[in-house]
Design an enzyme around this catalytic site. Structure first.
Site, PDB file in Angstrom:
ATOM      1  N   HIS A  82     -11.127  -2.468   3.929  1.00 14.45           N
ATOM      2  CA  HIS A  82     -11.008  -2.318   5.502  1.00 14.45           C
ATOM      3  C   HIS A  82     -11.460  -0.743   5.925  1.00 14.45           C
ATOM      4  CE1 HIS A  82      -8.215  -0.052   3.463  1.00 14.45           C
ATOM      5  NE2 HIS A  82      -8.039   0.742   4.485  1.00 14.45           N
ATOM      6  N   ASP A  83     -12.388  -0.300   4.961  1.00 16.36           N
ATOM      7  CA  ASP A  83     -12.999   0.864   5.268  1.00 16.36           C
ATOM      8  C   ASP A  83     -14.688   0.910   5.165  1.00 16.36           C
ATOM      9  OD1 ASP A  83     -10.489   2.462   5.629  1.00 16.36           O
ATOM     10  OD2 ASP A  83     -10.599   2.777   3.187  1.00 16.36           O
ATOM     11  N   ASP A 117      -3.190   4.489  -2.182  1.00 14.94           N
ATOM     12  CA  ASP A 117      -4.158   5.271  -1.179  1.00 14.94           C
ATOM     13  C   ASP A 117      -4.336   6.890  -1.769  1.00 14.94           C
ATOM     14  OD1 ASP A 117      -5.109   4.856   1.451  1.00 14.94           O
ATOM     15  OD2 ASP A 117      -4.175   6.817   1.764  1.00 14.94           O
ATOM     16  N   ASP A 158       0.764  -1.282  -0.059  1.00 16.92           N
ATOM     17  CA  ASP A 158      -0.118  -0.033   0.099  1.00 16.92           C
ATOM     18  C   ASP A 158       0.936   1.281   0.051  1.00 16.92           C
ATOM     19  OD1 ASP A 158      -2.110   1.647   0.635  1.00 16.92           O
ATOM     20  OD2 ASP A 158      -3.282   0.109   1.655  1.00 16.92           O
ATOM     21  N   GLU A 178      -6.542   3.622  -5.470  1.00 20.67           N
ATOM     22  CA  GLU A 178      -7.913   3.990  -4.711  1.00 20.67           C
ATOM     23  C   GLU A 178      -8.229   5.324  -5.245  1.00 20.67           C
ATOM     24  OE1 GLU A 178      -9.749   4.502  -0.245  1.00 20.67           O
ATOM     25  OE2 GLU A 178      -7.598   5.606  -0.748  1.00 20.67           O
TER      26      GLU A 178
HETATM   27  C1  GLC Z   1      -7.820   5.459   2.707  1.00 18.46           C
HETATM   28  C2  GLC Z   1      -7.518   4.174   3.509  1.00 18.46           C
HETATM   29  C3  GLC Z   1      -7.985   4.494   4.719  1.00 18.46           C
HETATM   30  C4  GLC Z   1      -7.085   5.621   5.322  1.00 18.46           C
HETATM   31  C5  GLC Z   1      -7.203   6.716   4.393  1.00 18.46           C
HETATM   32  C6  GLC Z   1      -6.172   7.736   4.827  1.00 18.46           C
HETATM   33  O1  GLC Z   1      -8.924   5.804   2.332  1.00 18.46           O
HETATM   34  O2  GLC Z   1      -8.114   3.192   2.996  1.00 18.46           O
HETATM   35  O3  GLC Z   1      -7.942   3.298   5.609  1.00 18.46           O
HETATM   36  O4  GLC Z   1      -7.795   5.987   6.341  1.00 18.46           O
HETATM   37  O5  GLC Z   1      -6.974   6.436   2.896  1.00 18.46           O
HETATM   38  O6  GLC Z   1      -4.797   7.406   4.512  1.00 18.46           O
END
Ligand code: GLC
Ligand code: CA
Length: 557
Positions: A329-330, A203, A96, A260
């Site tokens: 995980h979110d 991310d 990641d 993402e």
């Molecule tokens: C992304 C991650 C999340 C995190 C955010 C800030 O959305 O998936 O878990 O809190 O980025 O890094």
């Protein structure tokens, strides 16, 4: 050959997967010990959420050093061992990259905040405040609200300036306008490629470019602030940074990238992925019921879900490639997120729903991404006690709900529904203490339903969700239509059923509703039932056929 198109990917949240040393926190050696289990699911790539050094304010998404492993998870030797052991089994490790921000404890930020004149002074986003009464602290530069609530601006005494943080206060945003910052980030990615990782999940990347004027926006809640997402996502110019990333990091190498990209919709797809795009794939959020302010959820129904999936399938048919995914995980667990409360509460319906989602995941066109526990149909928790929750956004959202005038009970209902801890509870391996996750005290409570829902019980049950996944995965890998064939929507206007063809051979019908639906038997003419989520030999036949509540069937030649 683009192997990542034919892979099953599996996301691991390291804290919650498997503890190997009894400290209650999952770790790298724990993951290594479970590689054969992942192999039994034919997993070809593991996306590890961040395992780098971190003060863990946002569970590793606040990185203090990308070149070090978080001691909670193990050592660099453990990491090398995981990569090597995974390779032996034909599994790639996907790291990641958290490149929008760092931890405020990283050396770069410590230096940057120390004065206005140091070599790293503009590695982060610093702005003067708006001067007010003499002797008072200036006001923040604008009215943007961070994703975890409150202003995105934090005052710093040393510099007498504000720094920007899209996420938590402890996650200062990097200044991508500075070429030295970009180079330092590319070096990090290349370090991990040299280590032998097979790819990257990137991310929060649509936030790295900020609009020039940093101007305030129209408030969207009673706090007078406006979402930073609205104000900064996918700002023109972001693609130049991303092309530079591609050129310096991934181009010509055997690694794949998945970004993402919440807020990058099907229309933008061609710029982001595909032959000329910066990435191989991107996580699009259209179908997720993504709610930024939990106490203000937009109405969401089956048709919204279906329309979003059809839109993304249509977009990738023209250009590019999506991952298929329903959990991470979110997000809440999918059996809770997409169905009524009745479904998750009823063991029979819950299993049908988990298998219906499995059917979609493995038959849509795109690389399937499973999230740990999804393959056994894990569910949300209902804790009703804020103290039991760990993650930072849950606390922030609870506060925001009270500010917006909701009661404690109402605020807790939003928390139970949307908390990111719903998907972060420890993996349920067996019916022993702590679900076999740890011999110590788990860092986050195990979901009480582990006695019923666990891997060991499902291994020995041929009709379990787990074994249903295995059958679907086997079918997908042995069927060229499912693996790569074009997607053709059938019944796009139907209000309850997802129906589509893959190639000319496969027809998939999924009843997403909790009532029976009739369909025209000619849809599956000359085909036989390959897999269905109901038990027993019963199969609807004739001209007018029926799909039972939550029934999912795959027909083929
Ligand atoms: C992304 C991650 C999340 C995190 C955010 C800030 O959305 O998936 O878990 O809190 O980025 O890094
Ligand atoms: Ca541990």
């Amino acid at each position: 050959m683009q192997r990542w198109k034919h892979t099953i990917a599996y996301e691991i949240y390291p804290s919650s997967f498997q503890d190997s040393n009894g400290d209650g926190i999952g770790d790298l050696n724990g993951i290594t010990s479970r590689l054969d289990y992942l192999k039994s699911l034919n997993v070809g790539a593991i996306w590890l959420t961040p395992v780098y050094a971190s003060p863990m304010v946002d569970n590793g998404y606040d990185v203090s050093n990308f070149y070090e492993i978080n001691p909670l998870y193990g050592t660099m030797a453990d990491m090398d061992n995981l990569i090597a052991q995974a390779h032996k089994r034909g599994i790639k490790i996907v790291m990641d990259l958290v490149f929008n921000h760092m931890s405020d404890q990283c050396e770069w930020f410590k230096e940057s905040k120390s004065s206005r004149h140091n070599p790293k002074s503009d590695w982060f986003i610093w702005k003067d405040g708006v001067a007010g009464e003499p002797g008072t602290r200036p006001a923040p530069p604008n009215n943007w609200r961070g994703i975890f609530g409150g202003s995105v601006w934090e005052w710093n005494e040393e510099r007498q300036q504000y720094y920007m943080h899209t996420f938590a206060t402890q996650q200062p945003d990097l200044n991508w306008e500075n070429p030295d910052v970009r180079q330092a980030l590319f070096d990090i990615a290349n370090f991990w490629i040299k280590k032998g990782v097979g790819g990257f999940r990137i991310d929060a990347i649509p936030y790295i470019k900020k609009p020039n004027g940093f101007e305030s926006g129209i408030p969207d809640a009673s706090d007078g602030l406006v979402s930073v997402h609205t104000m900064t996502v996918n700002t023109p110019g972001v693609l130049d940074f991303l092309q530079e990333f591609k050129k310096n990091v991934t181009q010509g190498k055997d690694v794949f990238t998945v970004a993402e990209a919440n807020g990058v919709g099907p229309d933008d797809l061609k710029y982001w992925v595909g032959e000329n795009g910066a990435f191989d794939m991107l996580f699009e959020f259209g179908h997720l019921h993504d709610v930024e302010i939990w106490c203000k959820p937009s109405p969401y129904g089956i048709m919204d879900f279906k329309k979003a999936l059809l839109a993304s399938q249509e977009a990738t048919a023209k250009n590019g490639w999506y991952p298929a995914f329903f959990e991470n995980h979110d997000k809440p667990r999918c059996v809770n997120n997409y169905f009524s409360e009745r479904v998750a509460a009823d063991p029979k319906l819950r299993v049908l729903a988990a298998k219906a989602m499995a059917t979609l995941l493995l038959t849509l066109r795109g690389t399937p991404f499973l999230y740990e526990g999804q393959e056994i149909g894990m569910t949300n928790v209902q804790w009703n006690d804020l103290e039991k929750y760990d993650e930072i956004n849950t606390k922030a959202q609870y506060k925001m709900a009270l500010q917006e005038g909701f009661s404690h009970e109402q605020a807790m209902a939003f928390v139970n529904r949307f908390s990111r801890d719903n998907s972060r509870t420890p993996m349920q391996w067996n019916a022993d203490a702590n679900a076999g996750f740890t011999t110590g005290k788990p860092w986050l409570s195990v979901n009480d339903n582990y006695v019923e829902i666990n891997v060991a019980a499902q291994e020995s049950d041929p009709n379990s969700v787990l074994n249903f996944y295995r059958r679907l995965i086997a079918l997908r890998s042995s069927n060229a239509n499912l693996d790569g064939g074009p997607f053709t929507a059938l019944l796009p206007e139907h209000e309850q059923m997802m129906a589509y063809r893959r190639g000319d051979g496969i027809v998939v019908l999924v009843n997403l509703g909790e009532t029976e639906v009739e369909y025209d038997g000619r849809l599956v003419e000359n085909r036989k039932l390959l897999i269905g989520n109901y038990e027993g030999p019963f199969e609807s036949s004739g001209v007018t056929r029926v799909l039972r509540p939550l029934e999912a069937v795959i027909y083929g030649m």
